[in-house]
Design a protein around this motif. Sequence first.
Motif, PDB file in Angstrom:
ATOM      1  N   THR A 183     -14.273  15.715  57.019  1.00 63.88           N
ATOM      2  CA  THR A 183     -14.859  17.044  57.137  1.00 63.88           C
ATOM      3  C   THR A 183     -15.350  17.517  55.776  1.00 63.88           C
ATOM      4  OG1 THR A 183     -13.286  17.515  58.935  1.00 63.88           O
ATOM      5  CG2 THR A 183     -14.467  19.395  57.987  1.00 63.88           C
ATOM      6  N   PRO A 184     -16.550  17.115  55.376  1.00 66.87           N
ATOM      7  CA  PRO A 184     -17.067  17.569  54.082  1.00 66.87           C
ATOM      8  C   PRO A 184     -17.373  19.055  54.098  1.00 66.87           C
ATOM      9  CG  PRO A 184     -18.757  16.372  55.296  1.00 66.87           C
ATOM     10  CD  PRO A 184     -17.482  16.221  56.075  1.00 66.87           C
ATOM     11  N   VAL A 185     -17.149  19.700  52.967  1.00 63.62           N
ATOM     12  CA  VAL A 185     -17.446  21.118  52.816  1.00 63.62           C
ATOM     13  C   VAL A 185     -18.836  21.252  52.214  1.00 63.62           C
ATOM     14  CG1 VAL A 185     -16.803  23.232  51.581  1.00 63.62           C
ATOM     15  CG2 VAL A 185     -15.044  21.818  52.670  1.00 63.62           C
ATOM     16  N   ILE A 186     -19.714  22.002  52.888  1.00 57.15           N
ATOM     17  CA  ILE A 186     -21.095  22.144  52.416  1.00 57.15           C
ATOM     18  C   ILE A 186     -21.352  23.508  51.790  1.00 57.15           C
ATOM     19  CG2 ILE A 186     -22.008  20.416  53.990  1.00 57.15           C
ATOM     20  CD1 ILE A 186     -22.794  22.632  55.905  1.00 57.15           C
ATOM     21  N   GLY A 187     -20.347  24.370  51.816  1.00 54.62           N
ATOM     22  CA  GLY A 187     -20.522  25.666  51.187  1.00 54.62           C
ATOM     23  C   GLY A 187     -19.293  26.528  51.333  1.00 54.62           C
ATOM     24  N   VAL A 188     -19.165  27.495  50.431  1.00 57.93           N
ATOM     25  CA  VAL A 188     -18.088  28.485  50.470  1.00 57.93           C
ATOM     26  C   VAL A 188     -18.717  29.851  50.226  1.00 57.93           C
ATOM     27  CG1 VAL A 188     -15.930  29.287  49.425  1.00 57.93           C
ATOM     28  CG2 VAL A 188     -16.383  26.821  49.602  1.00 57.93           C
ATOM     29  N   THR A 189     -18.302  30.836  50.990  1.00 53.51           N
ATOM     30  CA  THR A 189     -18.716  32.214  50.747  1.00 53.51           C
ATOM     31  C   THR A 189     -17.469  33.087  50.749  1.00 53.51           C
ATOM     32  OG1 THR A 189     -19.127  32.530  53.110  1.00 53.51           O
ATOM     33  CG2 THR A 189     -21.025  31.962  51.732  1.00 53.51           C
ATOM     34  N   CYS A 212     -10.061  22.472  45.366  1.00 51.98           N
ATOM     35  CA  CYS A 212      -9.547  21.313  44.607  1.00 51.98           C
ATOM     36  C   CYS A 212     -10.488  20.134  44.837  1.00 51.98           C
ATOM     37  CB  CYS A 212      -8.136  20.954  45.055  1.00 51.98           C
ATOM     38  SG  CYS A 212      -6.906  22.247  44.856  1.00 51.98           S
ATOM     39  N   ALA A 213     -11.753  20.300  44.505  1.00 47.43           N
ATOM     40  CA  ALA A 213     -12.783  19.335  44.890  1.00 47.43           C
ATOM     41  C   ALA A 213     -12.942  18.168  43.929  1.00 47.43           C
ATOM     42  CB  ALA A 213     -14.120  20.054  45.056  1.00 47.43           C
ATOM     43  N   GLY A 214     -12.190  18.131  42.834  1.00 46.30           N
ATOM     44  CA  GLY A 214     -12.233  16.990  41.926  1.00 46.30           C
ATOM     45  C   GLY A 214     -13.618  16.726  41.377  1.00 46.30           C
ATOM     46  N   ALA A 215     -14.027  15.464  41.419  1.00 45.68           N
ATOM     47  CA  ALA A 215     -15.340  15.082  40.906  1.00 45.68           C
ATOM     48  C   ALA A 215     -16.479  15.568  41.791  1.00 45.68           C
ATOM     49  CB  ALA A 215     -15.410  13.555  40.764  1.00 45.68           C
ATOM     50  N   TRP A 216     -16.142  16.168  42.940  1.00 48.24           N
ATOM     51  CA  TRP A 216     -17.136  16.643  43.899  1.00 48.24           C
ATOM     52  C   TRP A 216     -17.419  18.129  43.760  1.00 48.24           C
ATOM     53  CZ3 TRP A 216     -19.259  13.030  47.330  1.00 48.24           C
ATOM     54  CH2 TRP A 216     -18.645  11.763  47.312  1.00 48.24           C
ATOM     55  N   PHE A 217     -16.937  18.778  42.705  1.00 46.56           N
ATOM     56  CA  PHE A 217     -17.169  20.204  42.533  1.00 46.56           C
ATOM     57  C   PHE A 217     -18.653  20.550  42.437  1.00 46.56           C
ATOM     58  CE2 PHE A 217     -12.748  21.554  41.513  1.00 46.56           C
ATOM     59  CZ  PHE A 217     -12.764  22.781  42.160  1.00 46.56           C
ATOM     60  N   GLY A 218     -19.495  19.608  42.020  1.00 45.85           N
ATOM     61  CA  GLY A 218     -20.920  19.884  41.928  1.00 45.85           C
ATOM     62  C   GLY A 218     -21.520  20.328  43.246  1.00 45.85           C
ATOM     63  N   GLY A 219     -20.919  19.894  44.355  1.00 39.91           N
ATOM     64  CA  GLY A 219     -21.408  20.304  45.666  1.00 39.91           C
ATOM     65  C   GLY A 219     -21.130  21.755  45.988  1.00 39.91           C
ATOM     66  N   LEU A 220     -20.295  22.417  45.183  1.00 43.83           N
ATOM     67  CA  LEU A 220     -19.973  23.826  45.390  1.00 43.83           C
ATOM     68  C   LEU A 220     -20.590  24.702  44.310  1.00 43.83           C
ATOM     69  CD1 LEU A 220     -16.184  23.481  46.310  1.00 43.83           C
ATOM     70  CD2 LEU A 220     -18.159  23.522  47.854  1.00 43.83           C
ATOM     71  N   ALA A 221     -21.562  24.164  43.584  1.00 39.00           N
ATOM     72  CA  ALA A 221     -22.133  24.880  42.438  1.00 39.00           C
ATOM     73  C   ALA A 221     -22.819  26.178  42.845  1.00 39.00           C
ATOM     74  CB  ALA A 221     -23.109  23.973  41.687  1.00 39.00           C
ATOM     75  N   ASP A 222     -23.314  26.275  44.058  1.00 40.29           N
ATOM     76  CA  ASP A 222     -23.950  27.525  44.490  1.00 40.29           C
ATOM     77  C   ASP A 222     -22.946  28.669  44.556  1.00 40.29           C
ATOM     78  OD1 ASP A 222     -26.375  26.274  44.668  1.00 40.29           O
ATOM     79  OD2 ASP A 222     -26.332  26.036  46.852  1.00 40.29           O
ATOM     80  N   PHE A 223     -21.698  28.338  44.837  1.00 34.75           N
ATOM     81  CA  PHE A 223     -20.654  29.356  44.911  1.00 34.75           C
ATOM     82  C   PHE A 223     -20.030  29.610  43.540  1.00 34.75           C
ATOM     83  CE2 PHE A 223     -16.079  30.370  45.781  1.00 34.75           C
ATOM     84  CZ  PHE A 223     -16.287  31.645  46.289  1.00 34.75           C
ATOM     85  N   LEU A 224     -19.808  28.527  42.788  1.00 31.59           N
ATOM     86  CA  LEU A 224     -19.219  28.665  41.457  1.00 31.59           C
ATOM     87  C   LEU A 224     -19.597  27.456  40.612  1.00 31.59           C
ATOM     88  CD1 LEU A 224     -17.385  30.208  39.491  1.00 31.59           C
ATOM     89  CD2 LEU A 224     -15.471  28.856  40.375  1.00 31.59           C
ATOM     90  N   PRO A 225     -20.582  27.601  39.723  1.00 31.47           N
ATOM     91  CA  PRO A 225     -20.899  26.481  38.818  1.00 31.47           C
ATOM     92  C   PRO A 225     -19.792  26.324  37.782  1.00 31.47           C
ATOM     93  CG  PRO A 225     -22.229  28.408  38.283  1.00 31.47           C
ATOM     94  CD  PRO A 225     -21.463  28.769  39.523  1.00 31.47           C
ATOM     95  N   LEU A 226     -19.321  25.094  37.617  1.00 29.86           N
ATOM     96  CA  LEU A 226     -18.233  24.816  36.681  1.00 29.86           C
ATOM     97  C   LEU A 226     -18.674  23.778  35.658  1.00 29.86           C
ATOM     98  CD1 LEU A 226     -15.207  24.470  39.150  1.00 29.86           C
ATOM     99  CD2 LEU A 226     -15.726  26.409  37.664  1.00 29.86           C
ATOM    100  N   PRO A 227     -18.142  23.850  34.448  1.00 29.39           N
ATOM    101  CA  PRO A 227     -18.482  22.854  33.422  1.00 29.39           C
ATOM    102  C   PRO A 227     -17.669  21.579  33.608  1.00 29.39           C
ATOM    103  CG  PRO A 227     -16.994  24.465  32.489  1.00 29.39           C
ATOM    104  CD  PRO A 227     -17.276  24.924  33.902  1.00 29.39           C
ATOM    105  N   ILE A 228     -17.846  20.937  34.756  1.00 30.95           N
ATOM    106  CA  ILE A 228     -17.128  19.706  35.092  1.00 30.95           C
ATOM    107  C   ILE A 228     -18.144  18.579  35.209  1.00 30.95           C
ATOM    108  CG2 ILE A 228     -15.790  18.507  36.856  1.00 30.95           C
ATOM    109  CD1 ILE A 228     -14.395  21.140  37.463  1.00 30.95           C
ATOM    110  N   ARG A 229     -17.922  17.521  34.451  1.00 28.87           N
ATOM    111  CA  ARG A 229     -18.850  16.384  34.411  1.00 28.87           C
ATOM    112  C   ARG A 229     -18.145  15.160  34.998  1.00 28.87           C
ATOM    113  NH1 ARG A 229     -19.946  12.593  29.933  1.00 28.87           N
ATOM    114  NH2 ARG A 229     -18.255  13.696  28.887  1.00 28.87           N
TER     115      ARG A 229
END
Length: 397
Positions: A183-189, A212-229
């Motif tokens: 069940t991939p998460v495609i967004g959070v509001t 707790c999206a780990g290396a997949w946090f980039g997929g939630l950047a619309d909700f919260l961009p994080l400095p995670i590479r």
Amino acid sequence: MSRADGDYGFTAGERVYDVIVVGAGSMGMSAGYQLAKRGARVLLLDAFDPPHGEGSHHGETRLIRHAYSGGDAYVRLALRAQQLWEEAEALTGERLLAKSGVLNLADPDVHSHRGRYWDAVRLGVSVEMLDAADIRRRWPGLALPDRFEALYEPDAGYLFSERCVAAYRKLALANGAKLLTGTPVIGVTARAGRASVHTPHGDYHAGAAVLCAGAWFGGLADFLPLPIRPLRKVVGWFETSGDDYREGTLPGFTMATAGGVYYGFPDIAGMGLKIGRHDGGHPWRPGEPLAPFGRYAEDEGDLRGALGTFMPGAAGRLLRGSACKYAMTPDEHFIIDRHPEHPHVLIAGGFSGHGFKFASAVGELLAEMADGAADGAEINLFALSRFNPAPAPVHDH
């Protein structure tokens, strides 16, 4: 913590929980258990079926150390983490932790452990400083130049990582949590007191969320961009000769050398000595295929070179290799905080290749935060706001 559906303002029939955990790997599964144990109605969502090989928790073993640079909060968190891993062992009957000791080797021209030694002594952690002669006498399989030294932690060791995630999955479900795999998460509001998580299979709602999206946090950047590479990293298992590298003889280890920073584990049950390189790596982006071990010459070359120099009897045939992901922050400290606009949404990420050992304690910390506990020293250290301005790296592992 549990509340009636109507308390969150959702309509009857909607899929409503007290807390939704996005990402059920090491941190998320631990948080899910801790939340469910406190009586919360918990939904865990994961794009895969944990434990799995698509995140940062596979590969059998992870070091657990207590002497740490970067602040006392790390040491306290590491000591609490070991208590909680031992508790999980008792609750599940699974062996999760091997107390092998950890030997932190260093070329002092590259890195010194002496500051960490005195911090550990002050905080009651059992440690020894050893010179090269001491090290070679106690572990004759190590070929070290005379200038090398080591910080040895006899009470440290390594965790069996997939078993740890499976143990917390078992405990979370036993305490009433619901887990949706695939069940991939495609967004959070979010809005005041409410959070919604959007998936291809529909939306889920809660009074709080833990990301707790780990290396997949980039997929939630619309909700919260994080400095995670995210970085692609590799480990390899190598055939050993003699008994110097076997479990029960060789401890877990780290090595800070002029040629790179490495970590590893003894040969467990004849499966080979495992070694990885902490620094370096190749960028990766969520959704891209992860290049398998061996795609780059340095995958095996760097690991074999370090073994040939410092552990020549362990530089035998490559038995297997594996690729995984680091989720790096600019300073290599973690991010554990509240969303800057939605304090009922918690974030735990950027564990930068040295976070797994803390997962048991991070889950407890997140549950306490979700339950309204005051944020403590750990949150100050791991606050998202510290990235303005960006700090210098700490280079721990």
